[in-house]
Design a protein around this motif. Structure first.
Motif, PDB file in Angstrom:
ATOM      1  N   GLY A  62       0.787  -1.223   0.000  1.00 55.41           N
ATOM      2  CA  GLY A  62       0.000   0.000   0.000  1.00 55.41           C
ATOM      3  C   GLY A  62       0.817   1.270   0.000  1.00 55.41           C
ATOM      4  N   GLY A  63       1.653   1.446   1.038  1.00 53.14           N
ATOM      5  CA  GLY A  63       2.432   2.669   1.137  1.00 53.14           C
ATOM      6  C   GLY A  63       2.489   3.155   2.572  1.00 53.14           C
ATOM      7  N   THR A  64       2.795   4.432   2.731  1.00 51.12           N
ATOM      8  CA  THR A  64       2.919   5.049   4.047  1.00 51.12           C
ATOM      9  C   THR A  64       2.026   6.282   4.085  1.00 51.12           C
ATOM     10  N   PHE A  65       1.323   6.469   5.213  1.00 53.55           N
ATOM     11  CA  PHE A  65       0.283   7.495   5.269  1.00 53.55           C
ATOM     12  C   PHE A  65       0.316   8.233   6.606  1.00 53.55           C
ATOM     13  N   GLU A  66      -0.152   9.479   6.566  1.00 59.48           N
ATOM     14  CA  GLU A  66      -0.384  10.257   7.776  1.00 59.48           C
ATOM     15  C   GLU A  66      -1.719  10.977   7.620  1.00 59.48           C
ATOM     16  N   VAL A  67      -2.237  11.479   8.731  1.00 61.29           N
ATOM     17  CA  VAL A  67      -3.492  12.226   8.706  1.00 61.29           C
ATOM     18  C   VAL A  67      -3.320  13.531   9.474  1.00 61.29           C
ATOM     19  N   THR A  68      -4.232  14.471   9.232  1.00 62.62           N
ATOM     20  CA  THR A  68      -4.172  15.759   9.934  1.00 62.62           C
ATOM     21  C   THR A  68      -5.230  15.869  11.016  1.00 62.62           C
ATOM     22  N   ALA A  69      -6.015  14.819  11.213  1.00 61.32           N
ATOM     23  CA  ALA A  69      -7.027  14.781  12.278  1.00 61.32           C
ATOM     24  C   ALA A  69      -7.183  13.324  12.716  1.00 61.32           C
ATOM     25  N   VAL A 102       2.456   7.458  11.955  1.00 61.00           N
ATOM     26  CA  VAL A 102       2.705   6.993  10.587  1.00 61.00           C
ATOM     27  C   VAL A 102       2.102   5.605  10.414  1.00 61.00           C
ATOM     28  N   LEU A 103       1.220   5.496   9.463  1.00 61.24           N
ATOM     29  CA  LEU A 103       0.601   4.215   9.124  1.00 61.24           C
ATOM     30  C   LEU A 103       1.376   3.588   7.964  1.00 61.24           C
ATOM     31  N   GLY A 104       1.844   2.373   8.174  1.00 63.81           N
ATOM     32  CA  GLY A 104       2.527   1.646   7.113  1.00 63.81           C
ATOM     33  C   GLY A 104       1.669   0.487   6.640  1.00 63.81           C
ATOM     34  N   VAL A 105       1.418   0.427   5.353  1.00 66.79           N
ATOM     35  CA  VAL A 105       0.646  -0.670   4.763  1.00 66.79           C
ATOM     36  C   VAL A 105       1.586  -1.414   3.827  1.00 66.79           C
TER      37      VAL A 105
END
Length: 339
Positions: A62-69, A102-105
């Motif tokens: 999937g990839g690597t993701f972040e959120v602002t809330a 940091v979310l890693g998929v």
């Protein structure tokens, strides 16, 4: 300003998808949507989204993701490597993700297509009634293309709710892939049917969201391999002059000029889509009535799975569930205390 899902690293096949476009095939507009609709629907349900919400589909990793809330996230589709700030998380259940985490998929172990749902859903602008990306025409999603590092996706408002987990795994089916003869089965004689429904095929690496090519016995059409172009149902099995069957998938063209020996039962199409390249499969011929009953049964199984989702803190883990997840990597342990 709405909350954002920030793409820090992206799979080459990471796209925004929702349930796809409806009612536009006559205008040459392909439906698109997820390759594995039940897995996509469960991802949305796990984070409290309605079935119309958009999420992300990926192939391989999937990839690597972040959120602002603060949001809840869930990953489905297969046995995925999933982490939050490096700590392992379990797929097929929801988790909280806060800004700065940091979310890693990572890679899927037993499937091709994975799904990341975020509470509130991805709110890119709808195009022709849907947010689904159609890569070949550059329609929908985020700028009509696969996502890449640096993209920011707007999120809808997140409703407050608990993190959820399946009470039991979604039934996936086993055995040969069921097919209904037609629309041009009369182009194929008994010898061709014996080769198609009696043989074994492997999934070619030549595959994408448009079609899945198969390798194995050549299928010869007694009446030739060219027809006047007509509509191409989802799951239809085209047989071009090479004799190699091609199964048309979510991003298929709307018409085609090769005879179609059969159409994959909708209940089994997600299983075919999730068969890894090089994986073996076979077909069995069923009636339209049997295929319709299988579709209804699959729909009931999905509804049952969604209706029985349980808050993680209240769930008594069943033997069936424990056998469905990877305990060796310790993915259950770190989540045991999570609400």
């Amino acid at each position: 300003m709405s909350a954002l899902l920030k793409i820090r690293r992206a799979s080459p096949m990471l796209t925004v998808q929702d349930r796809g476009r409806r009612g536009l095939l006559h205008a040459g507009v392909s439906g698109s949507g997820p390759m594995d609709p039940p897995a996509f629907a469960l991802a949305n349900a796990l984070v409290g989204n309605g079935p119309e919400a958009a999420g992300l589909e990926y192939a391989g990793f999937g990839g690597t993701f972040e959120v602002t809330a603060p949001v809840r996230i869930a990953v489905t589709g297969g046995e995925a490597q999933l982490s939050r700030d490096g700590a392992a998380l379990a797929p097929w259940e929801s988790h909280e993700l806060a800004p700065g985490q940091v979310l890693g998929v990572g890679a899927l172990k037993d499937a091709v297509w994975g799904y990341l749902a975020v509470s509130g859903g991805i709110e890119t602008p709808p195009v022709l009634g849907a947010r689904a990306t159609h890569l070949r025409t550059g329609l929908g999603g985020h700028e009509g293309r696969a996502l890449r590092e640096g993209d920011d996706l707007p999120l809808g408002e997140t409703a407050i709710g608990p993190c959820l987990r399946l009470r039991s795994p979604l039934p996936r089916g086993t055995g040969p892939i069921r097919v209904v003869p037609g629309p041009q089965d009369e182009f194929f004689d008994e010898a061709a049917w014996a080769a198609f429904a009696g043989g074994s095929f492997t999934v070619s690496a030549t595959r994408d969201r448009m079609a899945t090519a198969l390798e194995g016995q050549e299928i010869r059409a007694a009446k030739g391999h060219d027809i006047v172009s007509d509509g191409t149902p989802l799951g239809s099995v085209q047989v071009p002059g090479s004799g190699r069957p091609i199964v048309l998938m979510a991003e298929r063209q709307t018409t085609g000029g090769y005879p179609k020996i059969a159409t994959v039962a909708s209940a089994d199409l997600p299983r075919l889509a999730q068969t890894p390249s090089g994986g073996a499969l076979s077909f069995t011929r069923v009636s339209r009535e049997e295929a319709e009953e299988a579709a209804l049964a699959a729909r009931r199984a999905l509804a049952r799975a969604i209706d029985t989702l349980a808050p993680k803190g209240s769930l008594q883990l069943s033997s069936e569930y424990l056998l469905s997840v990877n305990l060796i990597d310790g993915v259950v342990g770190p989540e045991a205390a999570e609400p």
